[in-house]
Design an enzyme around this catalytic site. Structure first.
Site, mmCIF file in Angstrom:
data_model
loop_
_atom_site.group_PDB
_atom_site.id
_atom_site.type_symbol
_atom_site.label_atom_id
_atom_site.label_comp_id
_atom_site.label_asym_id
_atom_site.label_seq_id
_atom_site.Cartn_x
_atom_site.Cartn_y
_atom_site.Cartn_z
ATOM 1 N N GLY A 42 0.862 -1.180 0.000
ATOM 2 C CA GLY A 42 0.000 0.000 0.000
ATOM 3 C C GLY A 42 0.891 1.220 0.000
ATOM 4 O O GLY A 42 1.347 1.644 -1.038
ATOM 5 N N THR A 43 1.136 1.775 1.167
ATOM 6 C CA THR A 43 2.356 2.544 1.390
ATOM 7 C C THR A 43 2.326 4.039 1.158
ATOM 8 O O THR A 43 1.739 4.528 0.209
ATOM 9 C CB THR A 43 3.505 1.988 0.536
ATOM 10 O OG1 THR A 43 3.695 0.646 0.859
ATOM 11 C CG2 THR A 43 4.790 2.706 0.751
#
Length: 237
Positions: A42-43
């Site tokens: 995701g991040t």
């Protein structure tokens, strides 16, 4: 069309020109199957340059298809060079394989030449591997320091390499970019850059479901790389 015979000491002309020296991309398994079933980071990952070095900050969350939190304590920044670090963005397996490959090639260069690879050369190598390899959906940040100064690069999935004073990649990049655009200036100290990077990651976690669960902060200088994880953002400020 006839094929040239394989001669002793002659490089295979059919080989992938972007392959690492220590292995073949044909021997590596690309992430397979439905993309929603692949563990992704995701991040939000951030890289900021200063006169004293580079600051990299990332969140800690990994998810399955962005809908289920599969891990709350992923270290998304790794040292790959005596004075450089790389973030994990995209599929976890692809990013981890990419980091291992790049670190091995960097180590091999240093053993053979007796000195570390320059950061610009390391960025070029990273772009070549991203373009030619089976690393599924990665978009990391490379930050490092060498004789020419502090450097931050974003590496796109097609192998594009772009250097900037600061950059953001990942699903929370729109929110984090706004914070950096508002607060970044050329005279940031390392401490100010750390504070700004942490605040930008925190802002992203407030709106991006793929980011969250704490922050890792890496400080990169000519003396090396220091990486510290914080379970809450208050402890990192």
């Amino acid at each position: 069309m006839s094929k040239f015979p394989d001669l002793p000491g002659m490089k295979n002309l059919d080989a992938n020109p972007y392959e690492p020296e220590l292995a073949s991309f044909d021997d590596m398994d690309a992430d397979a199957g439905d993309g929603d079933a692949v563990a992704k980071t995701g991040t939000t990952t951030i890289g900021i340059t200063t006169d004293g070095g580079v600051v990299i900050a990332t969140d800690m969350r990994a998810s399955l298809g962005g809908r289920f939190v599969s891990n709350k304590s992923v270290q998304k920044v790794e040292q790959i060079h005596p004075s450089a670090a790389l973030t994990l963005v995209g599929s976890v397996g692809g990013a981890q394989s990419f980091i291992r490959t790049l670190r091995s090639e960097s180590d091999l260069y240093e053993v053979r030449r007796g000195e570390p690879m320059s950061i610009s050369a390391l960025a070029t190598l990273a772009g070549n591997f991203a373009r030619g390899g089976p690393f599924f959906a990665i978009n990391p940040i490379l930050g490092g320091v060498d004789e020419e100064g502090s450097h931050v690069y974003s590496i796109d999935p097609a192998g594009g390499v772009m250097e900037d004073d600061y950059t953001v990649t990942g699903s929370g990049m729109q929110v984090a970019h706004g914070k950096l655009e508002d607060r970044y200036h050329d005279d940031l100290s390392m401490e100010e850059a750390e504070e700004l990077a942490v605040e930008a990651v925190y802002a992203a976690t407030e709106r991006d479901t793929g980011s969250g669960n704490g922050v890792y902060v890496a400080t990169v200088t000519g003396d090396g790389v220091d990486i510290t994880g914080y379970d809450d953002f208050e402890g990192a400020r």
